[in-house]
Design a protein around this motif. Structure first.
Motif, PDB file in Angstrom:
ATOM      1  N   MET A   1       0.969  -1.179   0.059  1.00 45.09           N
ATOM      2  CA  MET A   1       0.065   0.049   0.010  1.00 45.09           C
ATOM      3  C   MET A   1       0.991   1.252  -0.093  1.00 45.09           C
ATOM      4  O   MET A   1       1.768   1.416   0.944  1.00 45.09           O
ATOM      5  N   ALA A   2       0.620   2.308  -0.892  1.00 49.16           N
ATOM      6  CA  ALA A   2       1.542   3.322  -1.038  1.00 49.16           C
ATOM      7  C   ALA A   2       0.892   4.278   0.163  1.00 49.16           C
ATOM      8  O   ALA A   2      -0.314   3.902   0.377  1.00 49.16           O
ATOM      9  N   LYS A   3       1.842   5.484   0.230  1.00 54.01           N
ATOM     10  CA  LYS A   3       1.262   6.382   0.855  1.00 54.01           C
ATOM     11  C   LYS A   3       0.252   7.431   0.428  1.00 54.01           C
ATOM     12  O   LYS A   3       0.368   7.613  -0.686  1.00 54.01           O
ATOM     13  N   VAL A   4      -0.516   7.632   1.426  1.00 58.28           N
ATOM     14  CA  VAL A   4      -1.367   8.796   0.973  1.00 58.28           C
ATOM     15  C   VAL A   4      -1.340   9.990   1.976  1.00 58.28           C
ATOM     16  O   VAL A   4      -0.557   9.835   3.072  1.00 58.28           O
ATOM     17  N   LEU A   5      -2.107  10.914   1.660  1.00 59.27           N
ATOM     18  CA  LEU A   5      -1.839  12.114   2.554  1.00 59.27           C
ATOM     19  C   LEU A   5      -3.429  12.290   3.226  1.00 59.27           C
ATOM     20  O   LEU A   5      -4.410  12.484   2.572  1.00 59.27           O
ATOM     21  N   MET A   6      -3.223  12.351   4.626  1.00 56.57           N
ATOM     22  CA  MET A   6      -4.437  12.324   5.191  1.00 56.57           C
ATOM     23  C   MET A   6      -4.601  13.316   6.385  1.00 56.57           C
ATOM     24  O   MET A   6      -3.458  13.405   7.127  1.00 56.57           O
ATOM     25  N   LYS A   7      -5.625  13.990   6.917  1.00 55.27           N
ATOM     26  CA  LYS A   7      -6.065  14.593   8.178  1.00 55.27           C
ATOM     27  C   LYS A   7      -5.900  13.369   9.233  1.00 55.27           C
ATOM     28  O   LYS A   7      -6.366  12.342   9.072  1.00 55.27           O
ATOM     29  N   GLY A   8      -5.318  13.638  10.610  1.00 50.09           N
ATOM     30  CA  GLY A   8      -5.480  12.754  11.477  1.00 50.09           C
ATOM     31  C   GLY A   8      -7.000  12.220  11.718  1.00 50.09           C
ATOM     32  O   GLY A   8      -6.847  10.785  12.021  1.00 50.09           O
TER      33      GLY A   8
ATOM     34  N   GLU B   1      -0.436  14.532   7.236  1.00 48.88           N
ATOM     35  CA  GLU B   1       0.963  14.201   7.305  1.00 48.88           C
ATOM     36  C   GLU B   1       0.698  12.703   6.481  1.00 48.88           C
ATOM     37  O   GLU B   1      -0.533  12.247   6.043  1.00 48.88           O
ATOM     38  N   PRO B   2       1.668  12.263   5.764  1.00 48.88           N
ATOM     39  CA  PRO B   2       1.589  11.160   4.975  1.00 48.88           C
ATOM     40  C   PRO B   2       1.531   9.789   5.735  1.00 48.88           C
ATOM     41  O   PRO B   2       2.074   9.739   6.800  1.00 48.88           O
ATOM     42  N   VAL B   3       0.571   8.990   5.319  1.00 53.52           N
ATOM     43  CA  VAL B   3       0.190   7.983   6.038  1.00 53.52           C
ATOM     44  C   VAL B   3       0.250   6.531   5.229  1.00 53.52           C
ATOM     45  O   VAL B   3      -0.277   6.671   4.219  1.00 53.52           O
ATOM     46  N   GLU B   4       0.666   5.526   5.823  1.00 50.38           N
ATOM     47  CA  GLU B   4       0.504   4.116   5.051  1.00 50.38           C
ATOM     48  C   GLU B   4      -0.440   3.434   5.797  1.00 50.38           C
ATOM     49  O   GLU B   4      -0.251   3.156   6.932  1.00 50.38           O
ATOM     50  N   LEU B   5      -1.419   3.039   5.252  1.00 50.25           N
ATOM     51  CA  LEU B   5      -2.643   2.315   5.960  1.00 50.25           C
ATOM     52  C   LEU B   5      -2.525   0.862   5.613  1.00 50.25           C
ATOM     53  O   LEU B   5      -2.192   0.259   4.727  1.00 50.25           O
ATOM     54  N   ALA B   6      -3.428   0.262   6.689  1.00 47.94           N
ATOM     55  CA  ALA B   6      -3.428  -1.354   6.624  1.00 47.94           C
ATOM     56  C   ALA B   6      -4.112  -1.511   5.233  1.00 47.94           C
ATOM     57  O   ALA B   6      -5.037  -0.739   4.669  1.00 47.94           O
ATOM     58  N   PRO B   7      -3.808  -2.816   4.663  1.00 45.53           N
ATOM     59  CA  PRO B   7      -4.495  -3.109   3.248  1.00 45.53           C
ATOM     60  C   PRO B   7      -5.943  -3.175   3.653  1.00 45.53           C
ATOM     61  O   PRO B   7      -6.568  -3.583   4.662  1.00 45.53           O
ATOM     62  N   GLU B   8      -6.732  -3.115   2.415  1.00 47.61           N
ATOM     63  CA  GLU B   8      -8.379  -3.102   2.741  1.00 47.61           C
ATOM     64  C   GLU B   8      -8.840  -4.502   2.677  1.00 47.61           C
ATOM     65  O   GLU B   8      -8.327  -5.410   2.009  1.00 47.61           O
ATOM     66  N   GLY B   9      -9.963  -4.955   3.496  1.00 47.16           N
ATOM     67  CA  GLY B   9     -10.557  -6.060   3.423  1.00 47.16           C
ATOM     68  C   GLY B   9      -9.752  -7.333   3.837  1.00 47.16           C
ATOM     69  O   GLY B   9     -10.059  -8.303   3.421  1.00 47.16           O
ATOM     70  N   GLN B  10      -8.738  -7.089   4.535  1.00 44.94           N
ATOM     71  CA  GLN B  10      -7.772  -8.186   5.053  1.00 44.94           C
ATOM     72  C   GLN B  10      -7.875  -8.348   6.648  1.00 44.94           C
ATOM     73  O   GLN B  10      -7.097  -9.108   7.308  1.00 44.94           O
ATOM     74  N   ALA B  11      -8.793  -7.850   7.467  1.00 41.43           N
ATOM     75  CA  ALA B  11      -8.927  -7.615   8.819  1.00 41.43           C
ATOM     76  C   ALA B  11      -9.187  -8.965   9.163  1.00 41.43           C
ATOM     77  O   ALA B  11     -10.333  -9.644   8.562  1.00 41.43           O
ATOM     78  N   VAL B  12      -8.492  -9.401  10.365  1.00 45.20           N
ATOM     79  CA  VAL B  12      -8.967 -10.844  10.874  1.00 45.20           C
ATOM     80  C   VAL B  12      -9.576 -10.607  12.077  1.00 45.20           C
ATOM     81  O   VAL B  12      -8.770 -10.319  12.997  1.00 45.20           O
ATOM     82  N   LEU B  13     -10.745 -10.923  12.477  1.00 44.71           N
ATOM     83  CA  LEU B  13     -11.364 -10.516  13.514  1.00 44.71           C
ATOM     84  C   LEU B  13     -11.449 -11.955  14.475  1.00 44.71           C
ATOM     85  O   LEU B  13     -11.727 -12.963  13.935  1.00 44.71           O
TER      86      LEU B  13
END
Lengths: 352, 236
Positions: free
Chosen positions: A1-8, A177-189
């Motif tokens: 996952m590439a970095k994106v720019l996000m508000k906190g 700030e730039p942020v790298e997020l966890a991948p989408e749709g891969q959460a293991v609960l």
């Protein structure tokens, strides 16, 4: 996952969704409203629920309900709104339910101000709800940590069946700030065999409750919960040491203030002052041993917060009062500059 | 590294800057104001943001006024009033007939932030305006051309005005790399194609990078005031 720019605030919301949270209940309040706005846009697209409740009190009780049924659920607010949620948080603790509560702190007391603050330290770490209780508190200091700790908070919550607080402030919520997020749709609960989600006559009924008719039964539940708190203290403490190896004066600071302090440490070092920074990341459990380990070497500790010194006692207890602990801070929504912190370092002797 | 040309010029006396929140509208507005003021324009910058509690154009008031730029700032900006009200002084820019006069509106994010434009739309249309739509491919809610175009049309509905051109401000803050901007070329082409609008210019805070074929490029300074950063000090 590439970095994106996000508000906190956005990063918290998107990260929550990516960590499998499909149930958000909130009520708007500056400076955290973007969490609710983002959830309102995104939740319908991922099959989740974003519900603007009629009040903070209603929202926290909706979290209680969703968590009872085993859903990964959260709410968010800012200081005055968190005070309204405290009764519900105690019910959630008493019901042993996991959830995430985000506090993007603003100036207080009362309706206060909409500017950044850290004035809810006592509330978060000592008594977020009534009764014998503790809540793990994570204090991020960047947009990346807001995203990462959102996932961590859910995991800690599920592991120990407890609500977890993400304690940040208006500056962190609003900054980009730039942020790298966890991948989408891969959460293991994890499985939640205790959840009240329909027994279908195939298992014993699960009951979620915080009311006990017999006091000895209530005492048992509290004692059992405190065993879990011991586990949390043993396993979940997090902290950061920054230039403390040879430091004479050690700043102790968390969240956005720790970033001001990092710059101040850099400025002090340029002047030949051996300054360092100890940053607690978990505010409960507090990294007592890790701070004590610095007490023999340091000459002085300087606590820096956006409040009137609420963490000072935790530092004194941690270092067993072996060294002097002094304090510098601004309050009510005001922030010190790195230069202000440098002056405080120098006026405390700077331990050159 | 060759210096890129910035040859875009406003052609009307009102320049309205809209876009997704966090797309970089304020930084572009402040940089444009300073650039046009330097070349002799009589510039007014209006902090038209009624949704953002902090990190806003009002933070730059002193440096703007030092650069000879008039500022119109909501009375309650950066105080504890959640909803900065818009000052009546705004009406003065519609009456300004001075040659070289340019009023730049730094509008709040999304359709929500653009809504207050609606009440001024008759005067804005009568005075003559250009409305720029600032986009970044690295903002998650506008990272697809379709989503970016959808928001553009929401902003048009809310403001009762039409966007006249696109500004490409695709960046990742401090993580911006030399080819960050150029990687958004296809994305911008798609937005222009969906909306039938031209690209006004692109913007960057990098001093150098891969800007081949990017067209008119606004090279900006960072005008966001983050208190914890101190130039020349390691740590932050």
């Amino acid at each position: 996952m590439a970095k994106v720019l996000m508000k906190g605030n956005e990063a918290i919301a998107e990260s929550a969704i990516r960590h499998g949270c499909l149930h958000y209940f909130g009520y708007p309040i500056t400076p955290q409203t973007e969490i609710a706005e983002y959830m309102a846009k995104r939740m319908p697209k991922v099959g989740g629920v974003c519900l603007q409740a009629e009040s903070e009190v209603a929202a926290i009780n909706m979290v209680l309900g969703a968590a009872s049924a085993g859903a990964r659920a959260m709410t968010s607010s800012s200081s005055p709104g968190i005070s309204l949620k405290c009764e519900g948080i105690s019910y959630i603790i008493g019901s042993d339910l996991p959830c995430l509560i985000v506090n993007i702190q603003r100036g207080s007391p009362g309706l206060g101000s909409i500017q950044p603050s850290q004035q809810d330290y006592y509330q978060a770490t000592k008594a977020l709800g009534h009764g014998d209780s503790q809540v793990p508190v994570l204090a991020p200091s960047s947009v990346q940590e807001l995203a990462d700790f959102t996932g961590l908070a859910f995991d800690i919550g599920d592991k120990y069946r407890t609500p977890v607080m993400l304690l940040a402030d208006g500056a962190l919520g609003q900054m980009m700030e730039p942020v790298e997020l966890a991948p989408e749709g891969q959460a293991v609960l994890p499985e939640k065999p205790w959840a009240a989600n329909g027994h279908e006559f195939k298992r014993k009924r699960n009951i979620i409750n915080s009311l006990y008719i017999q006091p000895d039964e209530l005492e048992k539940t509290v004692l059992e919960r405190y065993k879990r708190y011991e586990q949390i203290e043993a396993n979940e403490i997090r902290y950061e040491n920054y230039m403390t190896e040879d430091a004479d004066i050690i700043l102790v600071s968390y969240g956005i203030t720790s970033r001001i302090c990092k710059t101040a440490v850099g400025m002090a070092r340029q002047k030949g002052i051996k300054a360092g920074l100890f940053r607690p990341i978990t505010l409960w459990p507090y990294p007592k041993k890790q701070l004590l380990a610095l007490a023999d070497q340091a000459k002085k500790f300087l606590v820096v917060e956006l409040n009137m010194g609420q963490m000072v006692d935790d530092v004194k207890v941690s270092i067993e009062s072996k060294k002097p602990v002094c304090f510098f801070g601004r309050t009510g929504g005001m922030m010190p500059s790195p230069g202000d912190v440098l002056k405080a370092i120098e006026s405390e002797g700077g331990a050159r | 590294m060759k210096t890129m040309r910035f040859n875009w010029q406003p052609s009307k006396k009102l320049l309205i800057i809209t876009g997704h929140f966090g797309s970089g509208k304020t930084n572009i507005a402040v940089n444009l104001a300073k650039r046009f003021a330097k070349s002799g324009g009589k510039i007014t910058l209006i902090d038209f943001d009624t949704v953002n509690p902090y990190f806003r154009a009002a933070d730059n008031r002193i440096s703007l006024e030092r650069a000879g730029i008039k500022t119109i700032i909501p009375e309650y900006a950066n105080t504890n009033i959640d909803m900065p009200t818009l000052p009546p002084e705004i009406y003065s820019v519609f009456k300004d007939e001075n040659p070289g006069a340019l009023a730049i509106f730094d509008v709040g994010g999304d359709d929500l932030g653009a809504t207050p434009l609606g009440m001024f739309s008759p005067q804005i249309i009568e005075s003559g305006y250009e409305m720029l739509y600032v986009v970044s491919m690295y903002r998650p809610l506008t990272s697809s051309a379709e989503d970016a175009a959808m928001l553009l049309s929401d902003i048009e509905s809310a403001s009762r005005l039409r966007v006249t051109a696109i500004v490409n401000n695709s960046n990742i803050g401090e993580a911006t790399e030399p080819d960050t901007l150029i990687r958004s070329s296809e994305y911008i082409k798609q937005i222009c194609s969906i909306t039938s609008l031209p690209l006004a210019f692109s913007a960057t805070m990098l001093e150098s990078g891969n800007f081949d074929g990017i067209g008119s490029l606004l090279q900006m300074t960072d005008e966001t005031r983050y208190l914890w950063k101190e130039p020349g000090v390691t740590g932050e």
